[in-house]
Design an enzyme around this catalytic site. Sequence first.
Site, PDB file in Angstrom:
ATOM      1  N   LYS A 129       3.822   7.813   6.535  1.00  0.00           N
ATOM      2  CA  LYS A 129       3.789   6.374   6.299  1.00  0.00           C
ATOM      3  C   LYS A 129       2.753   5.735   7.209  1.00  0.00           C
ATOM      4  O   LYS A 129       2.885   5.752   8.432  1.00  0.00           O
ATOM      5  CB  LYS A 129       5.177   5.780   6.566  1.00  0.00           C
ATOM      6  CG  LYS A 129       5.367   4.344   6.131  1.00  0.00           C
ATOM      7  CD  LYS A 129       6.824   3.942   6.333  1.00  0.00           C
ATOM      8  CE  LYS A 129       7.151   2.596   5.751  1.00  0.00           C
ATOM      9  NZ  LYS A 129       8.576   2.260   5.921  1.00  0.00           N
ATOM     10  N   ASP A 166      16.001  -5.787   3.432  1.00  0.00           N
ATOM     11  CA  ASP A 166      15.084  -5.561   2.306  1.00  0.00           C
ATOM     12  C   ASP A 166      15.591  -4.443   1.415  1.00  0.00           C
ATOM     13  O   ASP A 166      14.849  -3.535   1.035  1.00  0.00           O
ATOM     14  CB  ASP A 166      13.683  -5.244   2.825  1.00  0.00           C
ATOM     15  CG  ASP A 166      12.597  -5.487   1.770  1.00  0.00           C
ATOM     16  OD1 ASP A 166      12.861  -6.252   0.813  1.00  0.00           O
ATOM     17  OD2 ASP A 166      11.500  -4.922   1.908  1.00  0.00           O
ATOM     18  N   TYR A 183       2.260  -1.100   3.937  1.00  0.00           N
ATOM     19  CA  TYR A 183       2.035   0.316   4.258  1.00  0.00           C
ATOM     20  C   TYR A 183       1.702   1.126   3.005  1.00  0.00           C
ATOM     21  O   TYR A 183       1.860   0.674   1.873  1.00  0.00           O
ATOM     22  CB  TYR A 183       3.268   0.909   4.927  1.00  0.00           C
ATOM     23  CG  TYR A 183       4.490   0.956   4.019  1.00  0.00           C
ATOM     24  CD1 TYR A 183       4.682   2.009   3.125  1.00  0.00           C
ATOM     25  CD2 TYR A 183       5.455  -0.049   4.047  1.00  0.00           C
ATOM     26  CE1 TYR A 183       5.785   2.056   2.291  1.00  0.00           C
ATOM     27  CE2 TYR A 183       6.564  -0.006   3.226  1.00  0.00           C
ATOM     28  CZ  TYR A 183       6.729   1.042   2.347  1.00  0.00           C
ATOM     29  OH  TYR A 183       7.806   1.093   1.517  1.00  0.00           O
ATOM     30  N   GLY A 198       3.146  -3.915   0.473  1.00  0.00           N
ATOM     31  CA  GLY A 198       2.260  -4.906   1.062  1.00  0.00           C
ATOM     32  C   GLY A 198       1.857  -4.585   2.486  1.00  0.00           C
ATOM     33  O   GLY A 198       0.840  -5.067   2.984  1.00  0.00           O
TER      34      GLY A 198
END
Length: 350
Positions: free
Chosen positions: A90, A185, A75, A73
């Site tokens: 990234k 995460d 990168y 959402g």
Amino acid sequence: MLLKKLKIAAALVDPGRKKRERKRAFLENGGLVLEKLVACCNGRPIPIRTFSYQQLVLATNNFDQRLILRKDGFYTLYNGSFEGRILSIKMYDDYKDLALMDIGISAKASAHKNILKLVGCCLETSIPSLVFEYAQNGVLIDQIYVSQRQGTPMLWQRRLKIARQIAHAIAYLHIGFSRPIIHRDIKPHNILLDQHDVPKHSNFSLSISIPEGETHVEDEVMGTYGFLCPSYISTNKITEKNDVYSFGMVLLGLLTGRRPYLFADEYLGEESELEPGENKFQPLKVYLSNRAMNEIVDPAILAEEGGASLEQQLQAVRQLGLTCVEDDPEIRPTMVDVTKELRRIERIVY
């Protein structure tokens, strides 16, 4: 559309505009990155290489869509090559604070062999871009969930080793620094595999540190549904046990090949129908609590030969995973204890 045309027209009129914008971004981002590195690394920032925007363009063949390894959402992660070296680039779409946090924690923790090594960053993009070591074998999520598995199913001993190594990396974040780092995460989407199948934990954009002398920190709820600790959702309190819960869901996914929530046809059977008002989702941990092993374990694992020793390992991993996802954080083990238990389970030879 009109705004886009105006921007193109402006670029044609002033071909040096992009160059000036990149120079301005370099100066602004350089100060912000240095500030974040100083804050994350206790005043002793780790030196990292800087890449130019043109180098990223060359490495990714102008950001070729076919080189995308993963989109999130926030990168896009590209695989690319530069100066004969394969790298992962990234690119953040938004949220500069997330990119800065990712740089700071990645630089600080890169010494661990199971954390994706940060090679450098590009300061010329509006939001700093990150350059990492290459993870040739892709993302763990593409190999463990039956619903989206690509290629040959992963053998059980390989899954167990990955679990133990990732547990060790998380334990390192929790105890290796004066202020424990909470990832926030942990999920298969953020675990990459190198050419030797060594797992590399990544994406520290949501990470947060617990201040010295404190047992927790409070912050708004961030993370991924299904991997989020219930007590965190209800209290906004963050401790090391938040990561333990998330890891437990990853461990149960490795065991079962299933996501944190099951659709109705997975737990009722394809021919069954829901009762009126019955939820079409069921938490995986609830499903595992009252089913026999041969009903819950990934069929690919059950097809392996292992006998009683394999059965012992599977039972032990199920119990460990369920303990990690207990609703009461006090019941959950620490990641150090999780790592020790996984090492013990690995020694059950078959």
